[in-house]
Design a protein around this motif. Structure first.
Motif, PDB file in Angstrom:
ATOM      1  N   GLU A  39      33.518  44.995  37.345  1.00  0.00           N
ATOM      2  CA  GLU A  39      34.779  45.360  37.997  1.00  0.00           C
ATOM      3  C   GLU A  39      35.584  44.121  38.365  1.00  0.00           C
ATOM      4  O   GLU A  39      36.799  44.057  38.132  1.00  0.00           O
ATOM      5  N   ASP A  40      34.927  43.120  38.915  1.00  0.00           N
ATOM      6  CA  ASP A  40      35.624  41.888  39.284  1.00  0.00           C
ATOM      7  C   ASP A  40      36.132  41.142  38.060  1.00  0.00           C
ATOM      8  O   ASP A  40      37.212  40.530  38.082  1.00  0.00           O
ATOM      9  N   ALA A  41      35.348  41.199  36.975  1.00  0.00           N
ATOM     10  CA  ALA A  41      35.695  40.446  35.766  1.00  0.00           C
ATOM     11  C   ALA A  41      36.953  40.958  35.099  1.00  0.00           C
ATOM     12  O   ALA A  41      37.612  40.216  34.355  1.00  0.00           O
ATOM     13  N   ASP A  42      37.313  42.189  35.360  1.00  0.00           N
ATOM     14  CA  ASP A  42      38.507  42.762  34.735  1.00  0.00           C
ATOM     15  C   ASP A  42      39.755  41.934  35.025  1.00  0.00           C
ATOM     16  O   ASP A  42      40.694  41.897  34.234  1.00  0.00           O
ATOM     17  N   ALA A  43      39.746  41.218  36.164  1.00  0.00           N
ATOM     18  CA  ALA A  43      40.916  40.442  36.567  1.00  0.00           C
ATOM     19  C   ALA A  43      40.961  39.047  35.939  1.00  0.00           C
ATOM     20  O   ALA A  43      42.002  38.400  35.959  1.00  0.00           O
ATOM     21  N   TYR A  44      39.833  38.570  35.386  1.00  0.00           N
ATOM     22  CA  TYR A  44      39.821  37.187  34.901  1.00  0.00           C
ATOM     23  C   TYR A  44      39.150  36.958  33.553  1.00  0.00           C
ATOM     24  O   TYR A  44      39.223  35.865  32.992  1.00  0.00           O
ATOM     25  N   VAL A  45      38.469  37.967  33.007  1.00  0.00           N
ATOM     26  CA  VAL A  45      37.614  37.731  31.845  1.00  0.00           C
ATOM     27  C   VAL A  45      38.365  37.203  30.625  1.00  0.00           C
ATOM     28  O   VAL A  45      37.833  36.392  29.864  1.00  0.00           O
ATOM     29  N   GLU A  46      39.602  37.620  30.429  1.00  0.00           N
ATOM     30  CA  GLU A  46      40.351  37.146  29.264  1.00  0.00           C
ATOM     31  C   GLU A  46      40.673  35.661  29.369  1.00  0.00           C
ATOM     32  O   GLU A  46      40.685  34.949  28.366  1.00  0.00           O
ATOM     33  N   GLN A  47      40.925  35.189  30.587  1.00  0.00           N
ATOM     34  CA  GLN A  47      41.255  33.782  30.798  1.00  0.00           C
ATOM     35  C   GLN A  47      40.000  32.916  30.966  1.00  0.00           C
ATOM     36  O   GLN A  47      40.004  31.737  30.609  1.00  0.00           O
ATOM     37  N   ASP A  48      38.934  33.495  31.504  1.00  0.00           N
ATOM     38  CA  ASP A  48      37.736  32.706  31.802  1.00  0.00           C
ATOM     39  C   ASP A  48      36.466  33.494  31.464  1.00  0.00           C
ATOM     40  O   ASP A  48      35.692  33.859  32.353  1.00  0.00           O
ATOM     41  N   PRO A  49      36.223  33.755  30.178  1.00  0.00           N
ATOM     42  CA  PRO A  49      35.034  34.536  29.801  1.00  0.00           C
ATOM     43  C   PRO A  49      33.725  33.848  30.164  1.00  0.00           C
ATOM     44  O   PRO A  49      32.728  34.524  30.436  1.00  0.00           O
ATOM     45  N   GLU A  50      33.710  32.514  30.209  1.00  0.00           N
ATOM     46  CA  GLU A  50      32.472  31.805  30.530  1.00  0.00           C
ATOM     47  C   GLU A  50      32.008  32.108  31.950  1.00  0.00           C
ATOM     48  O   GLU A  50      30.806  32.173  32.214  1.00  0.00           O
ATOM     49  N   ARG A  51      32.932  32.281  32.850  1.00  0.00           N
ATOM     50  CA  ARG A  51      32.581  32.652  34.221  1.00  0.00           C
ATOM     51  C   ARG A  51      31.872  34.010  34.228  1.00  0.00           C
ATOM     52  O   ARG A  51      30.858  34.187  34.912  1.00  0.00           O
ATOM     53  N   TYR A  52      32.390  34.934  33.451  1.00  0.00           N
ATOM     54  CA  TYR A  52      31.813  36.271  33.351  1.00  0.00           C
ATOM     55  C   TYR A  52      30.391  36.216  32.793  1.00  0.00           C
ATOM     56  O   TYR A  52      29.456  36.782  33.373  1.00  0.00           O
ATOM     57  N   TYR A  53      30.225  35.511  31.683  1.00  0.00           N
ATOM     58  CA  TYR A  53      28.890  35.407  31.082  1.00  0.00           C
ATOM     59  C   TYR A  53      27.910  34.710  32.020  1.00  0.00           C
ATOM     60  O   TYR A  53      26.735  35.080  32.084  1.00  0.00           O
TER      61      TYR A  53
END
Length: 217
Positions: A39-53
């Motif tokens: 849910e949190d990643a929806d706001a940033y995953v496109e710009q910062d996928p490494e943070r998500y992974y």
């Protein structure tokens, strides 16, 4: 297949807890943790996928038995029988190969399935309590239903085992009728045959089926 990652997020067991969580509690609590990351990643995953992974990796590393899973995938190539038949140098090489393959699986699974997690943000999940008779004390299976857009939910079976510290860890999972461990084991056997038993070549060229699909797009 992308739903598989939902089955791999688990809550860590704190050293401060006097009794380890039950397998049911591990699944129930960890699903909430993983879905919060999604849910949190929806706001940033496109710009910062490494943070998500990275956030997913932290959760998985705490309780998924990547080592045990990877050795099972390698099958007879990492068996104790084969290990005992080897020379000292051969054993050293096999230990290194197992370590290398475990790392390949560890990183690859998170990146491959992490991409599919986003689509399941907000999905309703249900965890069924296991039948006490099905628990032999060291291993058990937990069933979870994930309600997506279809009329019927996805059925996930988590195959869990206790580690030496008495904590439950994921060893394999089955989605509907798809046994993830068996799929990878068959893939490893085929690759080993193609490379004439050269495990270093198998590991260097390893991709999951989903990774291969992505590369072909």
């Amino acid at each position: 297949m992308m739903v598989l990652i939902l089955t791999m997020g688990f809550v860590p067991v704190s050293a401060a807890v006097t009794e380890p969580l039950s397998a049911y509690q591990v699944i129930e609590h960890s699903t909430e943790r993983i879905m919060a990351i999604v849910e949190d990643a929806d706001a940033y995953v496109e710009q910062d996928p490494e943070r998500y992974y990275s956030e997913l990796q932290v959760v998985l590393d705490e309780v998924v038995d990547f080592g045990g899973f990877s050795r099972a995938v390698m099958g007879p190539y990492a068996s104790s029988k084969r290990y005992k038949s080897m020379s000292s140098e051969g054993r050293k090489e096999l230990r290194l190969q197992v370590e290398q393959f475990t790392e390949v699986m560890r990183l690859g699974l998170v990146r491959t399935y992490g991409k599919g997690l986003i689509a399941f943000g907000g999905s309703k999940t249900e965890v069924q309590k296991p039948d006490a008779k099905a628990d032999d004390g060291r291993k058990t299976a937990i069933t979870q239903y994930i309600h997506g857009d279809g009329a019927e939910p996805y059925e996930i079976q988590y195959q869990m085992r206790k580690n030496k510290q008495g904590q439950w860890q994921l060893r394999n999972l089955i989605v509907e009728t798809i046994n993830l461990g068996l799929i990878y084991r068959n893939q490893f056997q085929a690759a080993a045959k193609d490379h004439e038993g050269d495990l270093n070549a198998v590991i260097a060229n390893w991709t999951t089926p989903e990774e291969a699909d992505t590369l072909g797009e």
